[in-house]
Design a protein around this motif. Structure first.
Motif, short mmCIF file in Angstrom:
data_model
loop_
_atom_site.label_atom_id
_atom_site.label_comp_id
_atom_site.label_asym_id
_atom_site.label_seq_id
_atom_site.Cartn_x
_atom_site.Cartn_y
_atom_site.Cartn_z
N PHE A 154 10.03 -35.60 -25.17
CA PHE A 154 10.70 -34.56 -25.93
C PHE A 154 12.04 -35.13 -26.40
N TYR A 155 12.24 -35.16 -27.71
CA TYR A 155 13.47 -35.70 -28.29
C TYR A 155 14.41 -34.55 -28.63
N PHE A 156 15.65 -34.62 -28.16
CA PHE A 156 16.61 -33.56 -28.41
C PHE A 156 17.90 -34.07 -29.05
N GLY A 157 17.84 -35.24 -29.64
CA GLY A 157 19.02 -35.82 -30.28
C GLY A 157 19.18 -35.36 -31.72
N PRO A 158 20.03 -36.06 -32.46
CA PRO A 158 20.29 -35.69 -33.86
C PRO A 158 19.04 -35.87 -34.73
N ASP A 159 18.98 -35.08 -35.81
CA ASP A 159 17.82 -35.16 -36.71
C ASP A 159 17.63 -36.56 -37.27
N ARG A 160 18.70 -37.17 -37.65
CA ARG A 160 18.63 -38.55 -38.16
C ARG A 160 19.06 -39.46 -37.02
N HIS A 161 18.08 -40.13 -36.42
CA HIS A 161 18.41 -40.91 -35.24
C HIS A 161 18.36 -42.42 -35.43
N ALA A 162 18.60 -42.86 -36.66
CA ALA A 162 18.72 -44.30 -36.90
C ALA A 162 19.99 -44.79 -36.20
N GLY A 163 19.84 -45.79 -35.39
CA GLY A 163 20.97 -46.35 -34.67
C GLY A 163 21.36 -45.60 -33.41
N VAL A 164 20.64 -44.52 -33.09
CA VAL A 164 20.92 -43.74 -31.89
C VAL A 164 20.11 -44.31 -30.73
N ASP A 165 20.73 -44.42 -29.57
CA ASP A 165 20.01 -44.84 -28.36
C ASP A 165 19.18 -43.65 -27.90
N THR A 166 17.91 -43.63 -28.28
CA THR A 166 17.07 -42.47 -27.99
C THR A 166 16.80 -42.27 -26.50
N SER A 167 17.07 -43.28 -25.69
CA SER A 167 16.84 -43.11 -24.25
C SER A 167 17.80 -42.08 -23.66
N THR A 168 18.91 -41.82 -24.35
CA THR A 168 19.87 -40.83 -23.87
C THR A 168 19.56 -39.42 -24.36
N CYS A 169 18.59 -39.30 -25.27
CA CYS A 169 18.28 -37.96 -25.81
C CYS A 169 16.77 -37.72 -25.86
N THR A 170 16.07 -38.23 -24.86
CA THR A 170 14.65 -37.93 -24.71
C THR A 170 14.39 -37.59 -23.26
N GLN A 171 13.39 -36.78 -23.07
CA GLN A 171 12.96 -36.44 -21.71
C GLN A 171 11.44 -36.54 -21.67
N CYS A 172 10.92 -37.10 -20.59
CA CYS A 172 9.48 -37.24 -20.45
C CYS A 172 8.84 -35.87 -20.28
N LEU A 173 7.68 -35.71 -20.90
CA LEU A 173 6.88 -34.50 -20.74
C LEU A 173 5.73 -34.80 -19.78
N GLN A 174 5.40 -33.85 -18.97
CA GLN A 174 4.27 -34.00 -18.04
C GLN A 174 3.01 -33.47 -18.73
N PRO A 175 2.09 -34.35 -19.09
CA PRO A 175 0.87 -33.90 -19.77
C PRO A 175 -0.07 -33.22 -18.77
N PRO A 176 -1.07 -32.50 -19.26
CA PRO A 176 -2.08 -31.95 -18.35
C PRO A 176 -2.69 -33.08 -17.52
N SER A 177 -3.01 -32.78 -16.26
CA SER A 177 -3.48 -33.83 -15.35
C SER A 177 -4.98 -34.04 -15.36
N PHE A 178 -5.74 -33.17 -16.02
CA PHE A 178 -7.19 -33.33 -16.01
C PHE A 178 -7.61 -34.50 -16.91
N PRO A 179 -8.79 -35.07 -16.65
CA PRO A 179 -9.26 -36.22 -17.44
C PRO A 179 -9.44 -35.86 -18.92
N ARG A 180 -8.99 -36.78 -19.78
CA ARG A 180 -9.12 -36.59 -21.23
C ARG A 180 -9.66 -37.88 -21.84
N SER A 181 -10.44 -37.75 -22.88
CA SER A 181 -10.98 -38.94 -23.53
C SER A 181 -9.90 -39.71 -24.29
N GLU A 182 -8.87 -39.02 -24.73
CA GLU A 182 -7.73 -39.63 -25.42
C GLU A 182 -6.45 -39.15 -24.75
#
Length: 104
Positions: free
Chosen positions: A22-50
């Motif tokens: 999940f990205y919560f930084g500025p709309d235009r993020h060229a040159g932005v360190d995105t590691s400071t404005c992203t958070q991991c999302l927990q996907p569903p845990s059941f098996p998926r083909s993709e």
């Protein structure tokens, strides 16, 4: 259309697309360190083909897990003061149609 041929079977799936982050930084993020404005999302845990999607055929009885994934997105958007237009890509759904018998 000139190459289209009739088939005896057509498989149809709705695919709920998933994002890893999940990205919560500025709309235009060229040159932005995105590691400071992203958070991991927990996907569903059941098996998926993709890993990047949930097919309707995989969802039966597991709707709560998909809802929990979407709940994360909404809660993060609220936390960061984001509107729906900023997060709408997290709710994309695709239609897949294919011939399951491999007829040419």
């Amino acid at each position: 259309m000139a190459e289209a041929k009739p088939v005896s079977l057509l498989n149809v799936e709705l695919c709920f697309l998933l994002k890893k982050e999940f990205y919560f930084g500025p709309d235009r993020h060229a040159g932005v360190d995105t590691s400071t404005c992203t958070q991991c999302l927990q996907p569903p845990s059941f098996p998926r083909s993709e890993p990047s999607m949930v097919l309707t055929s995989e969802l039966g009885g597991r709707e709560g897990e998909l809802a929990a994934y979407y709940r994360q997105v909404v809660e993060l958007a609220i936390c960061h003061g984001m509107n729906f237009n900023s997060i709408r890509h997290h709710f994309w759904v695709r239609l897949w149609m294919w011939n399951g018998r491999g007829e040419l």
